[in-house]
Write a protein that holds these residues in place. Structure first.
Motif, PDB file in Angstrom:
ATOM      1  N   GLN A  76      62.536  27.306  12.798  1.00 36.82           N
ATOM      2  CA  GLN A  76      62.745  26.565  11.553  1.00 36.82           C
ATOM      3  C   GLN A  76      63.618  25.328  11.794  1.00 36.82           C
ATOM      4  OE1 GLN A  76      64.595  29.652   9.341  1.00 36.82           O
ATOM      5  NE2 GLN A  76      62.741  30.890   9.200  1.00 36.82           N
ATOM      6  N   LEU A  77      64.680  25.509  12.555  1.00 34.71           N
ATOM      7  CA  LEU A  77      65.569  24.379  12.838  1.00 34.71           C
ATOM      8  C   LEU A  77      64.852  23.323  13.664  1.00 34.71           C
ATOM      9  CD1 LEU A  77      68.927  26.244  13.632  1.00 34.71           C
ATOM     10  CD2 LEU A  77      67.962  25.595  11.417  1.00 34.71           C
ATOM     11  N   ASP A  78      64.049  23.754  14.629  1.00 39.00           N
ATOM     12  CA  ASP A  78      63.289  22.792  15.433  1.00 39.00           C
ATOM     13  C   ASP A  78      62.303  22.020  14.558  1.00 39.00           C
ATOM     14  OD1 ASP A  78      64.610  23.597  17.718  1.00 39.00           O
ATOM     15  OD2 ASP A  78      62.985  24.896  18.444  1.00 39.00           O
ATOM     16  N   GLY A  79      61.685  22.698  13.598  1.00 35.94           N
ATOM     17  CA  GLY A  79      60.763  22.024  12.696  1.00 35.94           C
ATOM     18  C   GLY A  79      61.461  20.975  11.846  1.00 35.94           C
ATOM     19  N   TRP A  80      62.645  21.320  11.337  1.00 36.01           N
ATOM     20  CA  TRP A  80      63.394  20.355  10.524  1.00 36.01           C
ATOM     21  C   TRP A  80      63.901  19.188  11.368  1.00 36.01           C
ATOM     22  CZ3 TRP A  80      62.473  19.630   5.885  1.00 36.01           C
ATOM     23  CH2 TRP A  80      62.361  20.646   4.941  1.00 36.01           C
ATOM     24  N   LYS A  81      64.214  19.448  12.628  1.00 33.93           N
ATOM     25  CA  LYS A  81      64.671  18.348  13.482  1.00 33.93           C
ATOM     26  C   LYS A  81      63.591  17.286  13.625  1.00 33.93           C
ATOM     27  CE  LYS A  81      67.027  17.466  17.869  1.00 33.93           C
ATOM     28  NZ  LYS A  81      67.546  18.057  19.122  1.00 33.93           N
ATOM     29  N   LYS A  82      62.335  17.688  13.717  1.00 30.80           N
ATOM     30  CA  LYS A  82      61.228  16.717  13.768  1.00 30.80           C
ATOM     31  C   LYS A  82      61.170  15.899  12.480  1.00 30.80           C
ATOM     32  CE  LYS A  82      58.236  19.526  16.767  1.00 30.80           C
ATOM     33  NZ  LYS A  82      56.931  20.253  16.844  1.00 30.80           N
ATOM     34  N   VAL A  83      61.471  16.555  11.359  1.00 32.82           N
ATOM     35  CA  VAL A  83      61.449  15.858  10.077  1.00 32.82           C
ATOM     36  C   VAL A  83      62.532  14.779  10.028  1.00 32.82           C
ATOM     37  CG1 VAL A  83      61.777  16.113   7.578  1.00 32.82           C
ATOM     38  CG2 VAL A  83      60.439  17.812   8.850  1.00 32.82           C
ATOM     39  N   THR A  84      63.758  15.162  10.357  1.00 32.18           N
ATOM     40  CA  THR A  84      64.845  14.176  10.276  1.00 32.18           C
ATOM     41  C   THR A  84      64.629  13.030  11.262  1.00 32.18           C
ATOM     42  OG1 THR A  84      66.266  15.365  11.852  1.00 32.18           O
ATOM     43  CG2 THR A  84      66.491  15.936   9.526  1.00 32.18           C
ATOM     44  N   GLU A  85      64.106  13.329  12.434  1.00 32.24           N
ATOM     45  CA  GLU A  85      63.835  12.263  13.408  1.00 32.24           C
ATOM     46  C   GLU A  85      62.788  11.290  12.870  1.00 32.24           C
ATOM     47  OE1 GLU A  85      62.766  14.489  16.859  1.00 32.24           O
ATOM     48  OE2 GLU A  85      64.840  14.700  17.556  1.00 32.24           O
ATOM     49  N   ALA A  86      61.755  11.822  12.219  1.00 35.71           N
ATOM     50  CA  ALA A  86      60.703  10.964  11.673  1.00 35.71           C
ATOM     51  C   ALA A  86      61.240  10.088  10.542  1.00 35.71           C
ATOM     52  CB  ALA A  86      59.542  11.815  11.176  1.00 35.71           C
ATOM     53  N   VAL A  87      62.088  10.670   9.683  1.00 35.10           N
ATOM     54  CA  VAL A  87      62.662   9.903   8.574  1.00 35.10           C
ATOM     55  C   VAL A  87      63.612   8.834   9.094  1.00 35.10           C
ATOM     56  CG1 VAL A  87      64.207  10.066   6.579  1.00 35.10           C
ATOM     57  CG2 VAL A  87      62.370  11.735   6.882  1.00 35.10           C
ATOM     58  N   HIS A  88      64.465   9.198  10.033  1.00 38.27           N
ATOM     59  CA  HIS A  88      65.413   8.221  10.567  1.00 38.27           C
ATOM     60  C   HIS A  88      64.707   7.096  11.321  1.00 38.27           C
ATOM     61  CE1 HIS A  88      68.717  11.530  10.411  1.00 38.27           C
ATOM     62  NE2 HIS A  88      68.650  10.861   9.277  1.00 38.27           N
ATOM     63  N   ALA A  89      63.577   7.407  11.948  1.00 35.16           N
ATOM     64  CA  ALA A  89      62.808   6.363  12.641  1.00 35.16           C
ATOM     65  C   ALA A  89      62.284   5.325  11.658  1.00 35.16           C
ATOM     66  CB  ALA A  89      61.654   6.988  13.417  1.00 35.16           C
TER      67      ALA A  89
END
Length: 369
Positions: A76-89
């Motif tokens: 779950q944490l790994d999945g959310w990390k992809k989300v935050t990286e995409a938003v910050h990009a």
């Protein structure tokens, strides 16, 4: 005077505009794990001043609906990390909403099929969303809960703080929002329609507010007070929640919260997703905001429920609100900020694809141009 499109500082959050994407449950995270399309969905909407994720369970016990995300497992944490990286990009800012549903759950969603937990063993006259073995979604009545024992309550507080730490330190969120609204666990403790306890967490306003305040202090200590917001819904009937006298209850709550240096308070005006005035439940939101400010709060005041461009502009320009959250318009309009700025027409949303499914009705709504 400020406009919807002016920047603002909310605690530690520097926001480029006053338009917020409200938390929106979409039921597209099997095994509570955000998928790649989740990252795409939030990144598409990164022009919002702030993105608030769909409500995210702090524990397995905190789950109440099928295929909603969590913050308690490695995947779950790994999945959310992809989300935050995409938003910050995309230059966006994103916080996650910390959720424990309390009694708004079903035995089949709970660890070992146990009953949900609540302040008191009172069933909510509402429904949850389940998905069967064939992948078919449907709504079902919630299960009767058991009352939390007093010795279990510190564990709830600890789990909220741990989830907040996971969100910020591991997943890369810019902050967190505590879900204290809509008839879920913290709101159940607040309101006397669901809380019939006779210990230190029931009875008086001070006692019923105790858990929400303990959770907020613990979360703020875990990740930094300026990275924390909280959502409240004084009079919504969502999930069969009621209180006999909400005005003094919520004025007490915001005065206590004002001392914690939070980034913002997020207030649902009226019935969640429904009328802004609830029949038989009058409430003075300006008095609530005044109580918050008079108690020394510097954080932003966020309003939500039924706002269109005109109403939102008026709220910000008049000083009635610092931030305005939009829900369903963001589902169908990933570029909502641009559309509001340019006065462009909005896409219509497809209610049939709100809950569950894949890309359709999730990441396929067109942007301008």
């Amino acid at each position: 005077m400020p406009t919807l499109f002016d920047p603002i500082q909310a605690g530690d959050l520097h926001l480029p505009n006053r338009i917020v994407m409200a938390p929106l449950t979409r039921n597209r995270s099997p095994n509570a794990v955000p998928r790649d399309i989740t990252a795409t969905y939030y990144a598409q909407r990164a022009s919002a001043g702030l993105l608030i994720t769909e409500a995210t369970a702090i524990s397995h016990q905190g789950q109440g609906y099928a295929d909603v995300p969590g913050l308690y497992g490695t995947e779950q944490l790994d999945g959310w990390k992809k989300v935050t990286e995409a938003v910050h990009a995309r230059g966006g800012r994103i916080v996650t909403q910390l959720w424990h549903v309390g009694r708004v759950s079903h035995d089949s969603l709970q660890p070992d099929g146990q009953p949900p937990v609540a302040p008191s063993a009172i069933a909510a006259n509402t429904k949850t969303y389940l998905i069967d073995a064939q992948g078919r979604g449907s709504f079902a009545a919630t299960s009767t809960p058991r009352a939390l024992r007093a010795e279990e309550i510190p564990g709830i507080v600890h789990t909220f703080a741990a989830a907040a730490r996971n969100a910020v330190e591991t997943c890369g969120f810019d902050g967190v929002e505590i879900h204290g609204a809509n008839g879920y666990l913290l709101d159940q403790f607040l309101k006397d329609g669901a809380n019939h306890r006779t210990d230190d967490y029931g009875g008086t306003i001070e006692n019923r507010a105790r858990l929400l305040l303990e959770v907020t202090r613990a979360v703020a200590d875990a990740v930094g007070h300026g990275k924390v917001g909280i959502r409240l819904s004084p009079v919504t009937p969502a999930n069969d929640i009621t209180d006999s006298d909400p005005q003094p209850l919520f004025e007490y709550v915001v005065r206590q919260l004002a001392q914690l240096g939070l980034a913002y308070i997020h207030v649902i005006e009226g019935a969640t997703g429904g009328p802004r005035e609830v029949e038989g439940r009058p409430f003075d939101y300006q008095a609530l905001k005044t109580a918050w400010r008079e108690a020394g709060a510097r954080g932003a005041w966020m309003v939500n429920n039924g706002y269109d461009a005109e109403l939102a502009e008026r709220a910000v320009e008049s000083g009635e609100a610092d931030l305005v959250a939009f829900g369903k318009p963001f589902i169908a309009n990933p570029d909502l900020v641009r559309r509001l700025r340019e006065g462009a027409p909005l896409n219509a949303w497809d209610k049939a694809t709100f809950y569950g499914g894949g890309e359709q009705g999730y990441i396929d709504y067109p942007a301008l141009g």
